[in-house]
Design an enzyme around this catalytic site. Structure first.
Site, mmCIF file in Angstrom:
data_model
loop_
_atom_site.group_PDB
_atom_site.id
_atom_site.type_symbol
_atom_site.label_atom_id
_atom_site.label_comp_id
_atom_site.label_asym_id
_atom_site.label_seq_id
_atom_site.Cartn_x
_atom_site.Cartn_y
_atom_site.Cartn_z
ATOM 1 N N HIS A 1 14.568 30.429 -7.500
ATOM 2 C CA HIS A 1 15.258 31.717 -7.516
ATOM 3 C C HIS A 1 15.954 31.960 -8.854
ATOM 4 O O HIS A 1 16.740 32.895 -8.987
ATOM 5 C CB HIS A 1 16.253 31.788 -6.354
ATOM 6 N N GLU B 1 15.554 10.508 -24.907
ATOM 7 C CA GLU B 1 15.993 9.574 -25.952
ATOM 8 C C GLU B 1 14.852 8.684 -26.422
ATOM 9 O O GLU B 1 14.852 8.217 -27.548
ATOM 10 C CB GLU B 1 17.139 8.690 -25.428
ATOM 11 N N LYS C 1 28.306 12.512 -33.495
ATOM 12 C CA LYS C 1 29.517 11.667 -33.501
ATOM 13 C C LYS C 1 30.156 11.673 -34.880
ATOM 14 O O LYS C 1 31.377 11.803 -35.006
ATOM 15 C CB LYS C 1 29.161 10.218 -33.129
HETATM 16 O O1 PA5 Z 1 21.333 5.020 -24.220
HETATM 17 C C1 PA5 Z 1 22.305 4.788 -24.915
HETATM 18 O O2 PA5 Z 1 22.330 3.831 -25.685
HETATM 19 C C2 PA5 Z 1 23.509 5.660 -24.834
HETATM 20 O O3 PA5 Z 1 23.345 6.650 -23.882
HETATM 21 C C3 PA5 Z 1 24.718 4.807 -24.464
HETATM 22 O O4 PA5 Z 1 24.483 4.187 -23.246
HETATM 23 C C4 PA5 Z 1 25.966 5.638 -24.426
HETATM 24 O O5 PA5 Z 1 26.157 6.242 -25.669
HETATM 25 C C5 PA5 Z 1 27.157 4.790 -24.064
HETATM 26 O O6 PA5 Z 1 27.319 3.758 -24.981
HETATM 27 P P1 PA5 Z 1 28.300 2.572 -24.664
HETATM 28 O O7 PA5 Z 1 27.790 1.840 -23.488
HETATM 29 O O8 PA5 Z 1 28.290 1.713 -25.895
HETATM 30 O O9 PA5 Z 1 29.657 3.171 -24.402
#
Ligand code: PA5
Length: 443
Positions: free
Chosen positions: A305, A284, A419
């Site tokens: 393996h 990310e 999303k």
């Molecule tokens: O790194 C991030 O921002 C995402 O992985 C969020 O943590 C994830 O989408 C969960 O979001 P939230 O805490 O708003 O439910």
């Protein structure tokens, strides 16, 4: 030393001058972090977190964990991404992947990280006849996977113990002031814990997001924070010898040489979820603007393996980073077998960790000969202190690595695309035009 980076198996692939050449960019990245002048500087709360964390909340986390451990058989932790991976990674690294079976007391299950109906049904079955509590973790409070699971679990809990008792068994970790979950929690009187505004999901494991489930697992969260605090001190020095920076430089130099995939590997299944957490952290942070190393992972010798052939002999696009865990959680002595019917007595009269280490050394040499650059992240042990130390090491390396790549390491605009499509296809109000467009593509 608790966590260090060892580049001895990189010598064939990177010359010392290449580190010298890139180091001025590291100095710049270091200054941007320290002075909060780089991209994404609103999300640098993690930098000083091991020192500046909210001590009053930390104490409340300890109390809540003690309460949950005393009044519950099962804790269901609902969250996804940054609100899930770190907690599970630390719990499994410190306690083992079978901690629910090997330890007495509270069992911890993670949910709200999938839309699988089978998984949901399994979680429901796990709660049958059990006293359970819920820790719902969502900064936004609106993440579909988590909100959907929580809706089901809350009803399950209310049906089981009644609304009043249920309200004592729901712990919400969310935004300090705003959002659906915060409002709901306040209206129902649930204990709440904070996801700080300046800490992104993948940097949140040392906030209440990770600390409450980790404390519930019986892990020493003070030691975890101390490890991170010591790492903060160690890796805040701007120097070519800073191991976090050395790792970041190595990644960037190899990336520029066409090594576009990093495989994080450990000879320890307890590290499986740490690998998943690493993949989110680096994936990310760096995978944007059509750039970035693709983080992948293996657990050896298991995956030798399956992936071993490719790593030894496939296209040479990857490098490996081995997490070399110096001391196992628990060693095992291999006895001599009378008759030696399986021919394995050459392994006996020693600890299994020695055999595992020789497997690691043999693999390193083989892959190195096959043209794979290999860096080693050496870690004393997977205990709370060292895992805290490792987390901070990886955070710091990742932030600098992102700046070396000229991306904003602290945003994740790309995760919104799926999303929007999902909402459109499910008919969420407001997505009508997109729905029609997508349905044509699906025909
Ligand atoms: O790194 C991030 O921002 C995402 O992985 C969020 O943590 C994830 O989408 C969960 O979001 P939230 O805490 O708003 O439910």
């Amino acid at each position: 030393m608790s966590v260090s980076f060892n580049g001895k198996h990189l010598a064939k692939f990177i010359r010392p001058e290449e580190y010298d050449a890139i180091y001025p960019q590291v100095e710049l990245a270091h200054a941007q972090l320290e002075n909060k002048t780089g991209c994404g500087s609103d999300f640098l709360g993690w930098l000083d977190l091991p020192l500046s964390y909210d001590k009053e909340e930390f104490a409340r986390i300890g109390q809540a964990a003690a309460q949950i451990r005393s009044d519950s058989d099962v804790l269901l932790v609902a969250g996804i991404g940054g609100s899930y991976l770190g907690a599970r990674a630390v719990v499994e690294a410190c306690k083992g992947i079978y901690h629910n079976d090997t330890e007495d007391g509270l069992k911890i299950f993670f949910c709200g990280n999938t839309i699988s109906p089978s998984y949901m049904n399994d979680i429901i079955k796990i709660t049958k006849g059990k006293r359970f509590s819920i820790n719902v973790i969502s900064k936004s409070g609106t993440t579909t996977e988590t909100a959907l699971a929580f809706r089901v679990l809350r009803k399950l809990l209310e049906d089981s113990v009644g609304p009043e008792e249920a309200n004592k068994r729901i712990y919400a970790t969310t935004d300090r002031a705003k959002g659906t979950l915060k409002q709901l929690a306040d209206s129902q009187g649930w204990p709440t814990f904070v996801v700080p505004d300046d800490v992104g999901g993948r940097y949140s494991v040392l906030t209440a997001v990770g600390l409450l489930p980790i404390a519930c697992a019986g892990i020493d969260i003070a030691a975890l924070m101390q490890g991170a605090a010591d790492a903060r001190e160690k890796f805040s020095v701007c120097s070519p010898e800073n191991d976090a920076y050395r790792y970041a430089m190595t990644r960037n130099i190899l990336y520029r040489k066409g090594k576009t995939v990093e495989t994080m590997a450990a000879f320890e299944p307890d590290f499986t979820m740490m690998n998943e957490w690493y993949k989110q952290l680096f994936g990310e942070s760096e995978g944007k603007d059509q750039k970035g190393l693709m983080p992948t992972s293996c657990i050896f010798s298991t995956d030798l393996h399956s992936m071993g052939q490719f790593l030894q002999d496939g296209s040479r696009t990857m490098f490996e980073t081995y997490v070399d865990i110096k001391t196992p959680r628990e060693d095992f002595y291999i006895d001599t077998l009378e008759g030696n019917f399986d021919g394995l007595n050459f392994l006996s009269d020693q600890n299994m960790s020695i055999v595992n280490r020789k497997a690691m050394e043999g693999t390193i040499l083989a892959h190195n000969d096959g043209g794979v650059p290999i860096g080693l992240i050496e870690v004393d042990a997977l205990d709370a202190y060292n895992v805290g130390y490792l987390i901070y090491f990886l955070w710091k390396a990742c932030a600098v690595s992102g700046y070396l790549l000229s991306v904003n390491p602290f945003d994740q605009p790309g995760v919104e695309s799926y999303k929007k499509n999902m909402f459109a296809l499910l008919g969420k109000p407001g997505y009508e035009d997109r729905k029609a467009e997508l349905e044509v593509k699906l025909r």
